[in-house]
Design an enzyme around this catalytic site. Structure first.
Site, PDB file in Angstrom:
ATOM      1  N   GLU A 116       1.125   4.121  -2.947  1.00 33.13           N
ATOM      2  CA  GLU A 116       0.816   4.596  -4.297  1.00 33.13           C
ATOM      3  C   GLU A 116       1.971   5.344  -4.948  1.00 33.13           C
ATOM      4  OE1 GLU A 116      -3.068   3.913  -2.219  1.00 33.13           O
ATOM      5  OE2 GLU A 116      -1.176   4.913  -1.692  1.00 33.13           O
ATOM      6  N   GLN A 144      -6.692   2.056  -6.483  1.00 35.55           N
ATOM      7  CA  GLN A 144      -7.887   1.349  -6.025  1.00 35.55           C
ATOM      8  C   GLN A 144      -9.118   2.240  -6.143  1.00 35.55           C
ATOM      9  OE1 GLN A 144      -8.383  -0.249  -1.794  1.00 35.55           O
ATOM     10  NE2 GLN A 144      -7.544  -2.007  -2.916  1.00 35.55           N
ATOM     11  N   HIS A 153     -14.108   8.200  -1.419  1.00 31.33           N
ATOM     12  CA  HIS A 153     -14.245   7.141  -2.422  1.00 31.33           C
ATOM     13  C   HIS A 153     -15.135   7.581  -3.578  1.00 31.33           C
ATOM     14  CE1 HIS A 153     -12.919   4.953   1.166  1.00 31.33           C
ATOM     15  NE2 HIS A 153     -12.503   3.978   0.362  1.00 31.33           N
ATOM     16  N   ASP A 163      -9.480   8.645  -5.672  1.00 25.82           N
ATOM     17  CA  ASP A 163      -9.204   9.504  -4.513  1.00 25.82           C
ATOM     18  C   ASP A 163      -7.791   9.292  -3.974  1.00 25.82           C
ATOM     19  OD1 ASP A 163     -12.396  10.074  -3.429  1.00 25.82           O
ATOM     20  OD2 ASP A 163     -11.991   8.334  -4.679  1.00 25.82           O
ATOM     21  N   LEU A 191       0.856  -1.187   0.000  1.00 30.11           N
ATOM     22  CA  LEU A 191       0.000   0.000   0.000  1.00 30.11           C
ATOM     23  C   LEU A 191       0.894   1.240   0.000  1.00 30.11           C
ATOM     24  CD1 LEU A 191      -3.216   0.264   2.163  1.00 30.11           C
ATOM     25  CD2 LEU A 191      -2.017   2.239   1.261  1.00 30.11           C
TER      26      LEU A 191
END
Length: 658
Positions: free
Chosen positions: A397, A419, A464, A422, A395
């Protein structure tokens, strides 16, 4: 200072000495030129040459190095022509970046050097990507990346080390611990005893060495390289050294205690190695003087060559044309066969076909392998193409986007799944500073696609559901596509993968399984930068993209009495203003419709351009319909009120009645 030559011959030691002295003498000349105002800025590596030289000479010539701005010895040890380096430092087009970059902010594929940027830590994950490509090709190569001690405080440092360790990548992370980050001393930078101790937390080997001892650096990097290649694992090396001059020459060193400066002067790497070679009767004083005279003459000759160069007048078209790498010919659909597919199926098919078409294509993202991604876009691809090419990521980015850039340097293509769109904020720096600018800076392509599941309508709440395409619309060097139909979803994704430039591919989550349509068979691309008129009309023009295209079409179907023309942008950057202007000149009225919040959205730019170029054709003010200027709310009632389609009819009626 004790020097352990091990198996190095006298000739090898002399060769190493020449490489150590050469950048020192160049720097001394640069400081003279700086005082004469013949260059504008200089970041001195005096006192740190042993690290750059020793590390570079320990590697093979075709192994990549990612240096920083005090690593002149990397460039000279790779035998880069001095006249081109002088031209680079003077901002001349004969340099490596056509005058667009400063000092060492450039790279060279020929010399296997990747150009740094000012944001510290950003190179570390790019090194991971280069090393991943080396590992996949089983090349038996390692990658070396530099960091200062200040850069180890950056999040990217920790992300990159973690990725390298988890993926077992042959990377040498080399920290130049020179005591100060500009003026901030190490005791205000970190609390661990040695920075090499940080390796323990990432499950990798780490050790601290004397960075002023060129032989110690050479042997340490040589051994680290051997380990990286044989074990496919990373290593962290901390080199203790000192910055004898200011962060850059204007900064000075008044914040350094005089006794500390004096102590490190006694450890000067060039002087210490010179004394050793004389003591061991490998070189005499006359030999050293002869080498100095040879180098001095070479420096003057190279400078005279640069003085013959001229600075041409800047050309706007040249600058604009170098923002993007040239596109190759794009594949086109053959025949008229099409089948009905959902939006998500079209994206999946594009990825599958691209993986078959390009064996060098790598997919990366959180949970995209066995799990198939949170939206199941990549479901089944892991079984077909294997986990080397369909890679679950930690995790992190930012690091993964950096890895994608590193893969591109090695000739790979990379598709990264955020994913949720956002979460791209965590990778913002890599996208806007590294990916977007690299071709303009030194001609290196960035064949990277970032898939961005975006948009509201599913009660995902503030983190999200965001439409964040406007964040990137202002950044030269990026391309942005935003399909609304399954046919475009497939064709634009293939075009993005084929394109050698970084492309942000926005895919609206609410369209995944709600929208179906005919999708041509085979491997085809839809040109990036071309809008499409999806409904002809005379009363007004509605320009939209993504979900707003469907909102406009649904409204038009419910109100056949309104003869509106609907333009689907499909691509946001570059923007097809020609199609928009043709439609506006035809209808005389324009409404720009997007899900993104109103203020500062892409609609504002379109409105400004239409007003500037089509004012005499307008029968009404340009109007915009966007979502509320609030974060995206969670409750369905609040979200419905938030979205632009709750206000579309009122704004459209106002436009038509004007």
């Amino acid at each position: 200072m004790y020097f352990d030559r091990r198996q190095l011959s006298d000739d090898e030691l002399v060769h190493l000495f020449r490489h150590l002295l050469w950048p020192r003498m160049i720097e001394e000349k640069m400081l003279v030129l700086l005082r004469q105002n013949k260059i504008s800025k200089w970041f001195s590596g005096i006192g740190q040459e042993a690290i750059a030289v020793g590390a570079t000479r320990a590697l093979e010539a075709d192994e990549w190095i990612l240096p920083l701005h005090r690593n002149l010895g990397v460039f000279t040890a790779r035998d880069m022509p001095l006249h081109r380096l002088f031209a680079q430092w003077k901002g001349l087009p004969q340099g490596y970046s056509k005058g667009r970059e400063r000092s060492f902010h450039f790279g060279s594929q020929e010399h296997h050097i990747f150009g740094m940027i000012s944001h510290l830590g950003s190179q570390l994950s790019v090194a991971d990507g280069i090393a991943l490509a080396q590992k996949l090709s089983r090349s038996g190569k390692a990658t070396l990346v530099f960091s200062g001690e200040g850069g180890t405080s950056e999040g990217e440092f920790h992300e990159a080390l973690n990725v390298a360790s988890v993926w077992d990548l042959p990377v040498i992370f080399l920290i130049e611990n020179n005591g100060y980050a500009i003026s901030t001393p190490v005791q205000e930078q970190y609390r661990c005893r040695n920075l090499a101790d940080r390796a323990i937390g990432y499950g990798m080997q780490g050790f601290t060495i004397d960075g002023n001892n060129v032989l110690e650096v050479y042997h340490a990097v040589r051994e680290a390289r051997r380990y990286c290649v044989s074990e496919n694992k990373p290593v962290l090396i901390e080199c203790l050294t000192f910055r004898m001059r200011g962060h850059e020459e204007a900064s000075g060193t008044r914040y350094v205690p005089p006794e500390l400066m004096e102590a490190w002067k006694k450890k000067d790497p060039v002087e210490q190695f010179t004394h050793y070679l004389i003591r061991e009767n490998i070189l005499s004083l006359d030999d050293i003087q002869a080498i100095r005279q040879e180098f001095q003459q070479q420096i003057e000759n190279e400078l005279r060559l640069v003085q013959s160069y001229h600075q041409p007048a800047p050309d706007v078209q040249t600058e604009l044309s170098d923002v993007y790498a040239p596109e190759p010919p794009m594949p086109v659909a053959i025949g008229g066969t099409a089948s009905e597919k959902k939006f998500i199926e079209a994206i999946h098919e594009a990825l599958e076909l691209a993986m078959e078409e390009h064996s060098e294509l790598i997919l990366m993202g959180q949970d995209i392998a066995e799990y198939g991604g949170v939206f199941k876009v990549t479901e089944g691809l892991w079984e077909k193409f294997g986990k080397e090419r369909v890679r679950n990521t930690p995790l992190c980015e930012s690091a993964i986007v950096g890895v994608a850039l590193g893969l591109s340097v090695m000739g790979h293509k990379a598709v990264v799944e955020m994913q949720y769109a956002d979460f791209v904020s965590c990778a913002f720096h890599q996208i806007v500073n590294n990916l977007a600018k690299i071709y303009y800076r030194w001609g290196q392509n960035a064949n990277v696609v970032i898939r961005m599941p975006t948009g509201a309508g599913l009660s995902g709440g503030p983190f999200h559901s965001q439409s964040n395409e406007a964040w990137f619309f202002h950044v030269p060097g990026l391309k942005i596509v935003y399909p609304a139909t399954p046919e475009d979803a497939k064709g634009l994704l293939i075009a993005a993968i084929e394109d050698p430039n970084p492309v942000l591919y926005f895919e609206h989550k609410a369209l995944y399984r709600r929208v179906s349509g005919p999708v041509p068979e085979g491997y085809y691309a839809i040109p990036i930068g071309e809008a499409r008129v999806v409904a002809e009309g005379e009363a007004c023009t509605v320009v939209a993209y993504g979900a707003a295209v469907h909102w406009a079409l649904e409204y038009a179907a419910q109100h056949p009495e309104i003869d509106m023309e609907i333009v689907d942008l499909r691509s946001l950057l570059p923007l097809d203003m020609a199609t928009i202007e043709r439609s506006v000149k035809k209808t005389g009225k324009l409404l720009i419709y997007h899900e993104d919040t109103l203020t500062g959205g892409i609609g504002a730019e379109i409105a400004a351009r239409v007003t500037e170029h089509c004012f005499s054709y307008l029968d009404a003010p340009v109007m915009r319909c966007g979502s509320l200027d609030t974060p995206v709310p969670f409750s369905s009632a609040l979200e419905k009120q938030f979205l632009a389609n709750s206000r579309f009819e009122a704004i459209l009626r106002k436009l038509l009645a004007y």
